[in-house]
Design a protein around this motif. Sequence first.
Motif, PDB file in Angstrom:
ATOM      1  N   GLY A 236       1.238  -1.144  -0.077  1.00  0.00           N
ATOM      2  CA  GLY A 236      -0.124   0.213   0.502  1.00  0.00           C
ATOM      3  C   GLY A 236       0.963   1.497  -0.339  1.00  0.00           C
ATOM      4  O   GLY A 236       0.313   2.125   0.290  1.00  0.00           O
ATOM      5  N   ARG A 237       2.118   1.305  -0.222  1.00  0.00           N
ATOM      6  CA  ARG A 237       2.617   2.464   0.065  1.00  0.00           C
ATOM      7  C   ARG A 237       3.878   2.954  -1.113  1.00  0.00           C
ATOM      8  O   ARG A 237       4.265   1.305  -1.200  1.00  0.00           O
ATOM      9  N   THR A 238       4.865   3.539  -1.534  1.00  0.00           N
ATOM     10  CA  THR A 238       5.474   3.282  -2.441  1.00  0.00           C
ATOM     11  C   THR A 238       6.794   3.663  -1.936  1.00  0.00           C
ATOM     12  O   THR A 238       8.236   3.650  -2.700  1.00  0.00           O
ATOM     13  N   ALA A 239       6.593   4.287  -0.988  1.00  0.00           N
ATOM     14  CA  ALA A 239       8.201   4.459   0.007  1.00  0.00           C
ATOM     15  C   ALA A 239       8.992   3.383  -0.069  1.00  0.00           C
ATOM     16  O   ALA A 239      10.753   3.213  -0.171  1.00  0.00           O
TER      17      ALA A 239
ATOM     18  N   GLU B 276       0.645   7.511   1.892  1.00  0.00           N
ATOM     19  CA  GLU B 276       1.657   8.021   1.948  1.00  0.00           C
ATOM     20  C   GLU B 276       2.128   9.423   3.364  1.00  0.00           C
ATOM     21  O   GLU B 276       3.400   9.893   3.956  1.00  0.00           O
ATOM     22  N   ARG B 277       1.129   9.868   4.369  1.00  0.00           N
ATOM     23  CA  ARG B 277       0.949  11.355   5.266  1.00  0.00           C
ATOM     24  C   ARG B 277       1.937  11.881   4.992  1.00  0.00           C
ATOM     25  O   ARG B 277       2.914  12.397   5.334  1.00  0.00           O
ATOM     26  N   TYR B 278       1.209  12.642   3.657  1.00  0.00           N
ATOM     27  CA  TYR B 278       1.936  13.303   3.575  1.00  0.00           C
ATOM     28  C   TYR B 278       2.565  14.915   4.997  1.00  0.00           C
ATOM     29  O   TYR B 278       1.494  15.344   5.103  1.00  0.00           O
ATOM     30  N   GLY B 279       3.238  15.739   3.904  1.00  0.00           N
ATOM     31  CA  GLY B 279       3.785  16.757   5.356  1.00  0.00           C
ATOM     32  C   GLY B 279       3.974  17.685   3.787  1.00  0.00           C
ATOM     33  O   GLY B 279       3.807  18.294   2.536  1.00  0.00           O
ATOM     34  N   ARG B 280       4.767  18.983   4.232  1.00  0.00           N
ATOM     35  CA  ARG B 280       4.630  20.013   3.545  1.00  0.00           C
ATOM     36  C   ARG B 280       4.923  20.301   2.536  1.00  0.00           C
ATOM     37  O   ARG B 280       6.098  18.882   2.297  1.00  0.00           O
ATOM     38  N   MET B 281       5.032  20.679   1.742  1.00  0.00           N
ATOM     39  CA  MET B 281       5.559  20.473  -0.160  1.00  0.00           C
ATOM     40  C   MET B 281       6.967  20.697  -0.054  1.00  0.00           C
ATOM     41  O   MET B 281       7.591  19.598  -1.051  1.00  0.00           O
ATOM     42  N   ILE B 282       8.099  21.584   0.613  1.00  0.00           N
ATOM     43  CA  ILE B 282       9.199  21.606   0.097  1.00  0.00           C
ATOM     44  C   ILE B 282       9.843  22.004   1.622  1.00  0.00           C
ATOM     45  O   ILE B 282       9.368  22.783   2.486  1.00  0.00           O
ATOM     46  N   LYS B 283      10.372  20.905   1.900  1.00  0.00           N
ATOM     47  CA  LYS B 283      10.252  20.606   3.685  1.00  0.00           C
ATOM     48  C   LYS B 283      11.827  21.419   4.031  1.00  0.00           C
ATOM     49  O   LYS B 283      12.155  21.921   4.730  1.00  0.00           O
ATOM     50  N   ASP B 284      12.792  21.942   2.798  1.00  0.00           N
ATOM     51  CA  ASP B 284      14.168  22.317   2.637  1.00  0.00           C
ATOM     52  C   ASP B 284      14.287  23.724   2.803  1.00  0.00           C
ATOM     53  O   ASP B 284      13.738  24.359   1.683  1.00  0.00           O
TER      54      ASP B 284
ATOM     55  N   LEU C  40     -11.539  13.843   4.730  1.00  0.00           N
ATOM     56  CA  LEU C  40      -9.678  14.239   4.431  1.00  0.00           C
ATOM     57  C   LEU C  40      -9.487  13.902   5.806  1.00  0.00           C
ATOM     58  O   LEU C  40      -9.667  13.488   6.719  1.00  0.00           O
ATOM     59  N   PRO C  41      -7.548  12.918   5.461  1.00  0.00           N
ATOM     60  CA  PRO C  41      -6.794  12.958   6.215  1.00  0.00           C
ATOM     61  C   PRO C  41      -6.653  13.916   7.457  1.00  0.00           C
ATOM     62  O   PRO C  41      -5.199  14.303   7.122  1.00  0.00           O
ATOM     63  N   TYR C  42      -7.194  14.161   7.815  1.00  0.00           N
ATOM     64  CA  TYR C  42      -7.459  16.039   8.965  1.00  0.00           C
ATOM     65  C   TYR C  42      -5.486  15.691   9.411  1.00  0.00           C
ATOM     66  O   TYR C  42      -4.750  16.783  10.044  1.00  0.00           O
TER      67      TYR C  42
ATOM     68  N   LEU D 146       0.097  17.661   6.644  1.00  0.00           N
ATOM     69  CA  LEU D 146       0.110  18.350   5.475  1.00  0.00           C
ATOM     70  C   LEU D 146      -1.175  19.397   6.289  1.00  0.00           C
ATOM     71  O   LEU D 146      -0.532  21.253   6.981  1.00  0.00           O
ATOM     72  N   PHE D 147      -2.425  19.405   7.125  1.00  0.00           N
ATOM     73  CA  PHE D 147      -3.135  19.981   7.977  1.00  0.00           C
ATOM     74  C   PHE D 147      -2.483  20.565   9.007  1.00  0.00           C
ATOM     75  O   PHE D 147      -3.168  20.831   8.887  1.00  0.00           O
ATOM     76  N   GLN D 148      -1.418  20.459   9.455  1.00  0.00           N
ATOM     77  CA  GLN D 148      -0.988  20.206  11.106  1.00  0.00           C
ATOM     78  C   GLN D 148      -0.116  21.952  10.527  1.00  0.00           C
ATOM     79  O   GLN D 148      -0.190  22.284  11.266  1.00  0.00           O
ATOM     80  N   GLU D 149       0.588  21.917   9.280  1.00  0.00           N
ATOM     81  CA  GLU D 149       1.300  22.720   8.751  1.00  0.00           C
ATOM     82  C   GLU D 149       1.133  23.969   8.565  1.00  0.00           C
ATOM     83  O   GLU D 149       0.371  24.524   7.560  1.00  0.00           O
TER      84      GLU D 149
END
Length: 241
Positions: free
Chosen positions: A44-47, A78-86, A113-115, A119-122
Amino acid sequence: MRFHRLHPQPGEVEGDEAVAELAGREVLAVNMVGSADGRAAFEGRTAPLSDPADRELFHLLRAQADAVLVGPGTLRAERYGRMIKDEHRRAQRVERGLAAEPLAVTLSRSLALPYGIPLFQEPEARVVVYTSSDTEPEPCDAQLEIVRMEEPSPSAALRDLRERLGARSVLCEGGPTLNRPLFAEGVVDELFLTISPSLVGGRDPLTILEGDLPDTIALELAQVLEHDSTLMLRYRVRPPG
């Protein structure tokens, strides 16, 4: 990171050259990874299919985009976070006249949505959600915009992104359920496909496209990169006929 380019003009190339001509132009590029036996995920994951070369290309592509389009299932899995972390990459984008981070975009008819994902906490994340639901979203820290449509199709979302929000370069990161209507509606310009040097096996037949297409779609091979047995292919989608 440097890549070994096999096609065209074999030689060593820097990462920025590998994703050239995406920023600033009107383009929709899909970026996916698959195993050598054609599967789009493992458990179920691409990692598990990704390696440092694929992750570097992943971040380079994001750095070119005005918006990143992702299906809600992929956001959740994939539990997305912010788009550009660096921070350095964010500063480079600003120097080039782009926003520090691309918009994060998804489509959800139900607004379920997976609130709870990062990503949604950033607070600095800008998230646009296209939906036909009249319910209200859950509270979150992200800068959330809800766009209500009678039919929130990928092509309708793409038109709004470009016409109203000025997002010219759009990167789609799947998953397979979202990819199919994009290709079926003829709005994809390029496909970046990483072939992981691994076998997945199993009974899950999931590939980078879920479901049937109305016809075959012809691709033109534009670039082949290699790094530690990982192949990174860049295709242009040929016009119908």
